[in-house]
Scaffold this motif. Structure first.
Motif, mmCIF file in Angstrom:
data_model
loop_
_atom_site.group_PDB
_atom_site.id
_atom_site.type_symbol
_atom_site.label_atom_id
_atom_site.label_comp_id
_atom_site.label_asym_id
_atom_site.label_seq_id
_atom_site.Cartn_x
_atom_site.Cartn_y
_atom_site.Cartn_z
ATOM 1 N N GLY A 59 13.035 1.229 8.253
ATOM 2 C CA GLY A 59 14.319 1.565 8.859
ATOM 3 C C GLY A 59 15.326 0.436 8.698
ATOM 4 O O GLY A 59 16.516 0.670 8.449
ATOM 5 N N GLU A 60 14.849 -0.799 8.837
ATOM 6 C CA GLU A 60 15.738 -1.950 8.659
ATOM 7 C C GLU A 60 16.240 -2.039 7.222
ATOM 8 O O GLU A 60 17.421 -2.302 6.970
ATOM 9 N N LEU A 61 15.343 -1.810 6.282
ATOM 10 C CA LEU A 61 15.739 -1.863 4.875
ATOM 11 C C LEU A 61 16.745 -0.766 4.538
ATOM 12 O O LEU A 61 17.656 -0.965 3.728
ATOM 13 N N ALA A 62 16.558 0.389 5.165
ATOM 14 C CA ALA A 62 17.427 1.533 4.860
ATOM 15 C C ALA A 62 18.742 1.499 5.625
ATOM 16 O O ALA A 62 19.589 2.373 5.444
ATOM 17 N N SER A 63 18.935 0.488 6.458
ATOM 18 C CA SER A 63 20.144 0.436 7.282
ATOM 19 C C SER A 63 21.339 -0.154 6.548
ATOM 20 O O SER A 63 22.420 -0.272 7.116
ATOM 21 N N MET A 64 21.140 -0.556 5.301
ATOM 22 C CA MET A 64 22.182 -1.178 4.481
ATOM 23 C C MET A 64 22.529 -2.586 4.967
ATOM 24 O O MET A 64 23.491 -3.191 4.509
ATOM 25 N N GLU A 65 21.727 -3.114 5.886
ATOM 26 C CA GLU A 65 21.949 -4.477 6.351
ATOM 27 C C GLU A 65 21.813 -5.463 5.194
ATOM 28 O O GLU A 65 22.530 -6.466 5.120
ATOM 29 N N ALA A 101 5.451 -0.126 9.994
ATOM 30 C CA ALA A 101 6.045 0.166 8.689
ATOM 31 C C ALA A 101 7.317 0.989 8.843
ATOM 32 O O ALA A 101 8.312 0.752 8.147
ATOM 33 N N VAL A 102 7.306 1.945 9.761
ATOM 34 C CA VAL A 102 8.500 2.765 10.001
ATOM 35 C C VAL A 102 9.671 1.881 10.421
ATOM 36 O O VAL A 102 10.800 2.054 9.958
ATOM 37 N N ASP A 136 15.466 6.948 -0.879
ATOM 38 C CA ASP A 136 14.013 6.911 -1.095
ATOM 39 C C ASP A 136 13.303 6.297 0.112
ATOM 40 O O ASP A 136 12.245 6.771 0.537
ATOM 41 N N LEU A 137 13.891 5.237 0.653
ATOM 42 C CA LEU A 137 13.295 4.582 1.816
ATOM 43 C C LEU A 137 13.281 5.509 3.026
ATOM 44 O O LEU A 137 12.308 5.551 3.785
ATOM 45 N N LYS A 138 14.365 6.251 3.211
ATOM 46 C CA LYS A 138 14.425 7.192 4.333
ATOM 47 C C LYS A 138 13.343 8.262 4.194
ATOM 48 O O LYS A 138 12.735 8.677 5.185
ATOM 49 N N ASP A 139 13.117 8.704 2.969
ATOM 50 C CA ASP A 139 12.089 9.709 2.719
ATOM 51 C C ASP A 139 10.701 9.147 3.035
ATOM 52 O O ASP A 139 9.861 9.826 3.639
ATOM 53 N N ILE A 140 10.476 7.898 2.640
ATOM 54 C CA ILE A 140 9.192 7.253 2.925
ATOM 55 C C ILE A 140 9.005 7.085 4.431
ATOM 56 O O ILE A 140 7.914 7.304 4.972
ATOM 57 N N ALA A 141 10.087 6.699 5.125
ATOM 58 C CA ALA A 141 10.009 6.519 6.577
ATOM 59 C C ALA A 141 9.617 7.825 7.269
ATOM 60 O O ALA A 141 8.805 7.830 8.204
ATOM 61 N N MET A 178 0.851 -1.194 0.000
ATOM 62 C CA MET A 178 0.000 0.000 0.000
ATOM 63 C C MET A 178 0.883 1.239 0.000
ATOM 64 O O MET A 178 1.800 1.358 0.793
ATOM 65 N N GLY A 179 0.633 2.198 -0.894
ATOM 66 C CA GLY A 179 1.422 3.412 -0.947
ATOM 67 C C GLY A 179 1.136 4.318 0.229
ATOM 68 O O GLY A 179 0.124 4.183 0.908
ATOM 69 N N ILE A 180 2.041 5.293 0.428
ATOM 70 C CA ILE A 180 1.885 6.201 1.562
ATOM 71 C C ILE A 180 0.608 7.019 1.446
ATOM 72 O O ILE A 180 -0.086 7.273 2.427
ATOM 73 N N THR A 181 0.234 7.416 0.215
ATOM 74 C CA THR A 181 -0.988 8.201 0.021
ATOM 75 C C THR A 181 -2.220 7.379 0.348
ATOM 76 O O THR A 181 -3.145 7.842 1.024
ATOM 77 N N ALA A 182 -2.207 6.125 -0.113
ATOM 78 C CA ALA A 182 -3.338 5.246 0.171
ATOM 79 C C ALA A 182 -3.453 4.957 1.655
ATOM 80 O O ALA A 182 -4.543 4.926 2.223
ATOM 81 N N PHE A 183 -2.294 4.755 2.299
ATOM 82 C CA PHE A 183 -2.302 4.469 3.733
ATOM 83 C C PHE A 183 -2.811 5.674 4.512
ATOM 84 O O PHE A 183 -3.565 5.547 5.468
#
Length: 271
Positions: A49-55, A44-45, A78-83, A1-6
């Motif tokens: 955050g996990e995805l954007a951590s470069m793990e 979701a945040v 992009d992920l950080k912006d979404i977060a 689900m996109g941020i706008t839809a959510f």
């Protein structure tokens, strides 16, 4: 689900108008949907955050090419912006929850302070000390209202909600006090009431909220002076490092709420 839809889902959970519906079973259903959406946004945040951590890069087990690194960095940004958007959505949701589901219930209760006499004598003080009807009624309502949210919100979001509620309580009570009249005993009664409120709100959150009542505590100090000149021992150059939230005109205004303090004496004070 996109941020706008959510975001649309969260708004819809507030009745489609930015307000939490507050009548009957439909209201409870809307409230539950809202709280579920709020919880999902928080989760979701965390995942983002996990995805954007470069793990994920470290788990690939190999060095990325220059092109892959550039693409990965772009995705991370992009992920950080979404977060950040989800975090703002959660914050706005908690603020709206306070405005729609708490504020309209709590403000009238605090405003009732003005209907409770504080220009009282010994007998009235003893009766108030035994019953404390206003503050006990407020505490019971606060407990009931907050219990409905505590078990359905994360600890962090609940603390944020209590923080917004604390601002409502402090600001409303400050205005009510400045519209009331006091005797010395009435000041003592207010001291008990203020302590009870602060202690309760402190007990239900892990956040520091006592600073929200700093101005009220200073109003309380002024209301409990033996005579107007005593304020000079605490205020201004005699404050011993304490940052006063009250301006000189506000100090005079508070002193003027005491029935037994003479206007001329208050006016002559060099604050």
């Amino acid at each position: 689900m996109g941020i706008t839809a959510f975001s649309g889902t969260l708004t819809g959970a507030m009745g489609g108008t930015g307000k939490v519906v507050s009548a009957g079973d439909a209201a409870e259903e809307q409230r539950q949907l809202f709280l579920t959406s709020l919880s999902n946004a928080e989760i979701a945040v965390g995942y983002i955050g996990e995805l954007a951590s470069m793990e994920i890069v470290r788990r690939l087990g190999r060095k990325l090419t220059a092109g892959e690194t550039e693409n990965m960095n772009s995705c991370v940004e992009d992920l950080k912006d979404i977060a950040k958007k989800f975090e703002q959505l959660v914050e706005n949701g908690i603020k709206e929850l306070n405005n729609s589901a708490l504020k309209h219930e709590v403000k009238p209760l605090i405003d009732e302070f003005r209907d409770i006499p504080h220009d009282i004598d010994d007998n009235e003080f003893a009766e108030a000390e035994a019953n404390e009807p206003w503050v006990q009624n407020v505490l019971i309502h606060l407990h009931t209202v907050l219990e409905g949210f505590k078990t359905r919100m994360s600890a962090e979001s609940f603390d944020h909600l209590v923080s917004y509620l604390t601002n409502t309580v402090a600001n409303t009570l400050e205005r009510a006090v400045l519209k009331s009249r006091f005797t010395r005993l009435g000041g003592l009664q207010f001291d008990r009431e203020l302590r009870a409120l602060v202690n309760f709100l402190t007990s239900v959150t892990s956040s520091t909220i006592r600073d929200r009542f700093a101005k009220l505590h200073q109003i309380n100090t002024v209301l409990n002076l033996e005579h107007p000149q005593e304020v000079l021992e605490y205020y201004g150059s005699s404050s011993s490092g304490v940052t006063w939230r009250l301006t000189p005109s506000e100090v005079r205004e508070v002193l003027g709420r005491r029935n037994d303090f003479k206007t001329d004496e208050i006016r002559r004070l060099k604050l």
